[in-house]
Scaffold this active site. Structure first.
Site, PDB file in Angstrom:
ATOM      1  N   GLY A  11       8.291   3.954  -3.740  1.00  0.00           N
ATOM      2  CA  GLY A  11       7.279   4.661  -2.959  1.00  0.00           C
ATOM      3  C   GLY A  11       6.316   5.427  -3.855  1.00  0.00           C
ATOM      4  N   ARG A  36      14.120  -2.264  -0.694  1.00  0.00           N
ATOM      5  CA  ARG A  36      13.765  -3.650  -0.992  1.00  0.00           C
ATOM      6  C   ARG A  36      13.880  -3.923  -2.487  1.00  0.00           C
ATOM      7  NH1 ARG A  36       8.883  -3.813  -3.528  1.00  0.00           N
ATOM      8  NH2 ARG A  36       7.349  -2.190  -3.075  1.00  0.00           N
ATOM      9  N   TYR A 142       8.339  14.116  12.233  1.00  0.00           N
ATOM     10  CA  TYR A 142       8.406  14.263  10.776  1.00  0.00           C
ATOM     11  C   TYR A 142       8.775  15.710  10.411  1.00  0.00           C
ATOM     12  CZ  TYR A 142       6.605  14.214   5.943  1.00  0.00           C
ATOM     13  OH  TYR A 142       6.449  14.311   4.579  1.00  0.00           O
ATOM     14  N   ILE A 172       0.023  14.355  -1.640  1.00  0.00           N
ATOM     15  CA  ILE A 172       0.061  14.025  -3.068  1.00  0.00           C
ATOM     16  C   ILE A 172      -0.981  12.951  -3.367  1.00  0.00           C
ATOM     17  CG2 ILE A 172       1.505  13.246  -4.982  1.00  0.00           C
ATOM     18  CD1 ILE A 172       2.515  15.853  -3.747  1.00  0.00           C
TER      19      ILE A 172
HETATM   20  N1  SER Z   1       1.782  13.612   2.807  1.00  0.00           N
HETATM   21  C1  SER Z   1       2.653  13.796   3.920  1.00  0.00           C
HETATM   22  C2  SER Z   1       2.118  13.182   5.146  1.00  0.00           C
HETATM   23  O1  SER Z   1       0.921  13.207   5.300  1.00  0.00           O
HETATM   24  C3  SER Z   1       2.884  15.248   4.159  1.00  0.00           C
HETATM   25  O2  SER Z   1       4.085  15.614   3.655  1.00  0.00           O
HETATM   26  O3  SER Z   1       2.861  12.737   5.947  1.00  0.00           O
END
Ligand code: SER
Length: 316
Positions: A11, A36, A142, A172
């Site tokens: 990832g 994977r 989430y 990020i």
């Molecule tokens: N970058 C992530 C998202 O947008 C936030 O933790 O889901």
């Protein structure tokens, strides 16, 4: 010597963290894993690679036992927008996966790094300078998994002595592996489109402020946190960290310093806009600064300069 397992290694964060861990601790001491098989076009570390489904506790235990793992960087998770499309799967991967990792860590005495997120906050959280300890009532699945994950990690530390540590990552930004299904993904896409066509159509509104961080700072934060003397830690799961608080217009202005005719327009995605509106505008990361000397190296303009330079080399 540490022996490290990374989950979710193919990832966005995992691929670069794995390389940094190999450089720091030696490729023989790092096992990367993902759900994977690794492909030839995956930009990740050259070290031993395993296929690992974190919903399979026996598979995790087997690798940890056979490889004598002492530290797990657990990055396998669904991001916010993907999670919202499939809440059941999000719970399974983000919570049951973490539970399995913690159970194996308890049995084999491993330290565990788990990323939390700005998504662990919600609309009732103070949006500006969001404190380390504050209201956490997220309205996305989430966020629910991130808050529950923070609590579970703290519980495993207090109840069983598992050395759990975590960060509340902002969005990020990186030029290597693309993020997938996040609300902050626009802050990566915008640089690709700036290079490819000097134009970007953003799915979040102008004025939507969110925290972001350039990948080298995200990697440094994870490694520094896992190396700090535990006696210094008043908090564990999870520390606010940020590199900058920006909206799409600010990033566009920073890009225009290099590509003056860059244009941004907007086509709002209501789902991701709703998620972004429920998250903080800016985090207070003073606890991380005090407890383990966190300090980001990249601000917006420095990040922009490097993103554009590296993407030019990659794409043109
Ligand atoms: N970058 C992530 C998202 O947008 C936030 O933790 O889901």
């Amino acid at each position: 010597m540490k022996k490290i397992l990374v989950t979710g290694s193919l990832g966005q964060i995992g691929s670069e963290l794995a390389t940094a861990l190999c450089n720091r601790y030696g490729a023989n001491n790092v096992i990367i894993s993902d759900i994977r098989e690794k492909r030839s076009d995956d930009e990740t570390a050259e070290c031993k690679c395993a296929v690992l489904d974190v919903s399979n506790v026996k598979q995790i235990a087997r690798i940890v036992h056979e490889e004598k793992i002492t530290v797990i960087y657990h990055l396998a998770a669904l991001l916010s927008a993907t999670a919202e499309n499939n809440p059941q799967l999000a719970w399974d991967i983000n919570i049951n996966g973490l539970y399995n990792i913690l159970e194996v860590a308890r049995e084999y005495n491993c330290a565990v790094f788990t990323p939390s997120s700005i998504g662990a906050f919600g609309p009732t959280t103070p949006a500006e300078n969001t404190p380390q300890d504050t209201i956490q009532r997220p309205t996305t699945i989430y966020g629910v998994t991130k808050v529950a994950g923070e609590l579970l990690c703290d519980y495993y530390y207090k109840r069983f002595g598992v050395d759990t540590r975590g960060l509340r990552y902002p969005g990020i930004v990186s030029y290597k592996t693309l993020p997938g299904g996040g609300t902050t993904d626009y802050a990566v896409d915008i640089y690709y489109e700036a290079i490819k066509q000097k134009k970007y159509t953003c799915f979040l509104k102008a004025g939507t402020f969110l925290d972001m961080m350039y990948m080298p700072d995200a990697i440094k934060a994870a490694i520094d946190l896992m190396e700090v003397d535990p006696d210094r830690l008043a908090h564990r799961n999870a520390f606010n960290v940020t590199g900058m608080s920006v909206d799409p217009e600010k990033i566009a202005a920073s890009i225009r310093q290099h590509i003056p005719d860059f244009v941004i327009d907007y086509d709002i995605d209501p789902v991701r806009q709703g998620i972004a509106d429920s998250w903080p505008n800016s985090l207070d990361d003073s606890a991380a600064r005090e407890e383990w000397n966190w300090e980001p190296e990249y601000n917006l303009d420095r990040m922009t300069e490097e993103m554009l330079k590296c993407l030019k080399e990659k794409l043109l």
